[in-house]
Design a protein around this motif. Structure first.
Motif, PDB file in Angstrom:
ATOM      1  N   PRO A  17       0.820  -1.228   0.000  1.00 47.56           N
ATOM      2  CA  PRO A  17       0.000   0.000   0.000  1.00 47.56           C
ATOM      3  C   PRO A  17       0.846   1.268   0.000  1.00 47.56           C
ATOM      4  CG  PRO A  17      -0.821  -1.554   1.622  1.00 47.56           C
ATOM      5  CD  PRO A  17       0.483  -2.093   1.114  1.00 47.56           C
ATOM      6  N   GLY A  18       1.943   1.262   0.754  1.00 52.03           N
ATOM      7  CA  GLY A  18       2.831   2.427   0.774  1.00 52.03           C
ATOM      8  C   GLY A  18       3.447   2.689  -0.581  1.00 52.03           C
ATOM      9  N   LEU A  19       3.906   1.630  -1.228  1.00 57.02           N
ATOM     10  CA  LEU A  19       4.502   1.771  -2.557  1.00 57.02           C
ATOM     11  C   LEU A  19       3.485   2.314  -3.561  1.00 57.02           C
ATOM     12  CD1 LEU A  19       6.857   1.362  -4.510  1.00 57.02           C
ATOM     13  CD2 LEU A  19       6.096  -1.014  -4.782  1.00 57.02           C
ATOM     14  N   LEU A  20       2.265   1.799  -3.525  1.00 61.94           N
ATOM     15  CA  LEU A  20       1.229   2.276  -4.447  1.00 61.94           C
ATOM     16  C   LEU A  20       0.890   3.744  -4.195  1.00 61.94           C
ATOM     17  CD1 LEU A  20      -1.129  -0.827  -4.560  1.00 61.94           C
ATOM     18  CD2 LEU A  20       0.442  -0.027  -6.337  1.00 61.94           C
ATOM     19  N   PHE A  24       1.518   6.565  -7.105  1.00 60.66           N
ATOM     20  CA  PHE A  24       0.374   7.261  -7.699  1.00 60.66           C
ATOM     21  C   PHE A  24      -0.090   8.475  -6.898  1.00 60.66           C
ATOM     22  CE2 PHE A  24       0.069   2.787  -9.016  1.00 60.66           C
ATOM     23  CZ  PHE A  24       0.255   2.969 -10.382  1.00 60.66           C
ATOM     24  N   GLY A  25       0.625   8.782  -5.824  1.00 60.89           N
ATOM     25  CA  GLY A  25       0.133   9.820  -4.929  1.00 60.89           C
ATOM     26  C   GLY A  25       0.837  11.154  -4.964  1.00 60.89           C
ATOM     27  N   ARG A  26       1.710  11.388  -5.952  1.00 55.65           N
ATOM     28  CA  ARG A  26       2.452  12.653  -6.049  1.00 55.65           C
ATOM     29  C   ARG A  26       3.174  12.958  -4.743  1.00 55.65           C
ATOM     30  NH1 ARG A  26      -0.282  17.759  -7.738  1.00 55.65           N
ATOM     31  NH2 ARG A  26       1.874  18.369  -7.865  1.00 55.65           N
ATOM     32  N   LEU A  45      -3.115  11.954  -4.756  1.00 54.86           N
ATOM     33  CA  LEU A  45      -3.885  10.971  -4.007  1.00 54.86           C
ATOM     34  C   LEU A  45      -3.377  10.871  -2.566  1.00 54.86           C
ATOM     35  CD1 LEU A  45      -5.940   8.635  -3.889  1.00 54.86           C
ATOM     36  CD2 LEU A  45      -4.107   7.129  -4.689  1.00 54.86           C
ATOM     37  N   LEU A  46      -2.076  10.891  -2.397  1.00 56.92           N
ATOM     38  CA  LEU A  46      -1.503  10.778  -1.058  1.00 56.92           C
ATOM     39  C   LEU A  46      -1.929  11.953  -0.175  1.00 56.92           C
ATOM     40  CD1 LEU A  46       0.271   9.273   0.920  1.00 56.92           C
ATOM     41  CD2 LEU A  46       2.254  10.439  -0.056  1.00 56.92           C
ATOM     42  N   ALA A  47      -1.899  13.167  -0.708  1.00 55.66           N
ATOM     43  CA  ALA A  47      -2.316  14.343   0.065  1.00 55.66           C
ATOM     44  C   ALA A  47      -3.784  14.235   0.452  1.00 55.66           C
ATOM     45  CB  ALA A  47      -2.070  15.620  -0.732  1.00 55.66           C
ATOM     46  N   TRP A  48      -4.608  13.802  -0.488  1.00 55.71           N
ATOM     47  CA  TRP A  48      -6.033  13.644  -0.190  1.00 55.71           C
ATOM     48  C   TRP A  48      -6.241  12.610   0.898  1.00 55.71           C
ATOM     49  CZ3 TRP A  48      -8.937   9.195  -0.701  1.00 55.71           C
ATOM     50  CH2 TRP A  48     -10.305   9.342  -0.455  1.00 55.71           C
TER      51      TRP A  48
END
Length: 145
Positions: A17-20, A24-26, A45-48
């Motif tokens: 999950p961290g790698l994904l 994909f999370g900028r 995605l990561l910020a959201w």
């Protein structure tokens, strides 16, 4: 570098999950302390996700979550916060010890906390140990200042 790759493979169930989220999370990479620190960038995605999932409820952005060897930070402030770094590195350490069994052990610890009338996500064994590591790091940082 070989060490961190081996650690990531050993912790693969929780590292995926961290790698994904990183891919994909900028996120911006900050490599230090033998871990992959990533800071969420606006619009990704990561910020959201980090904003949506803030367990402190403060929305202040000074928090992080560890997924295997990936430490995902809500802000640059989270990367430089010595207590928070130590807290997350403690989770990484337990991941190195337990490997693919970490999430199972964490789930058991949450259930034990719940049965004891505690908050499962904040007062389980792993969070208490990580909080202790964070508190020690803050004391040490204060002593150096």
């Amino acid at each position: 570098m070989v060490s961190i790759i081996l650690q990531t493979l050993w912790q693969l169930p929780q590292a995926i999950p961290g790698l994904l989220l990183v891919l994909f999370g900028r996120a911006t990479h900050h490599d230090s302390d033998g871990a992959f620190f990533y800071v969420a960038r606006p619009g990704g995605l990561l910020a959201w996700w980090l904003k949506t999932e803030d367990p402190s409820g403060t929305g202040a952005g000074s928090w992080a979550i560890t997924c295997g060897t990936f430490i995902l930070c809500a802000s640059d402030a989270a990367v430089t916060n010595q207590g928070l770094r130590a807290h997350e590195l403690n989770h990484k350490w337990w991941g190195n010890v337990l490997g693919p069994l970490f999430w199972l052990a964490y789930g058991v610890a949450m259930n034990i906390a719940w049965l004891q009338g505690k908050l499962p996500l904040r007062e389980n064994f792993f969070e208490r140990k990580a909080d202790e590591a964070g508190a020690r790091a803050e004391v040490e940082a204060g002593a150096r200042a």
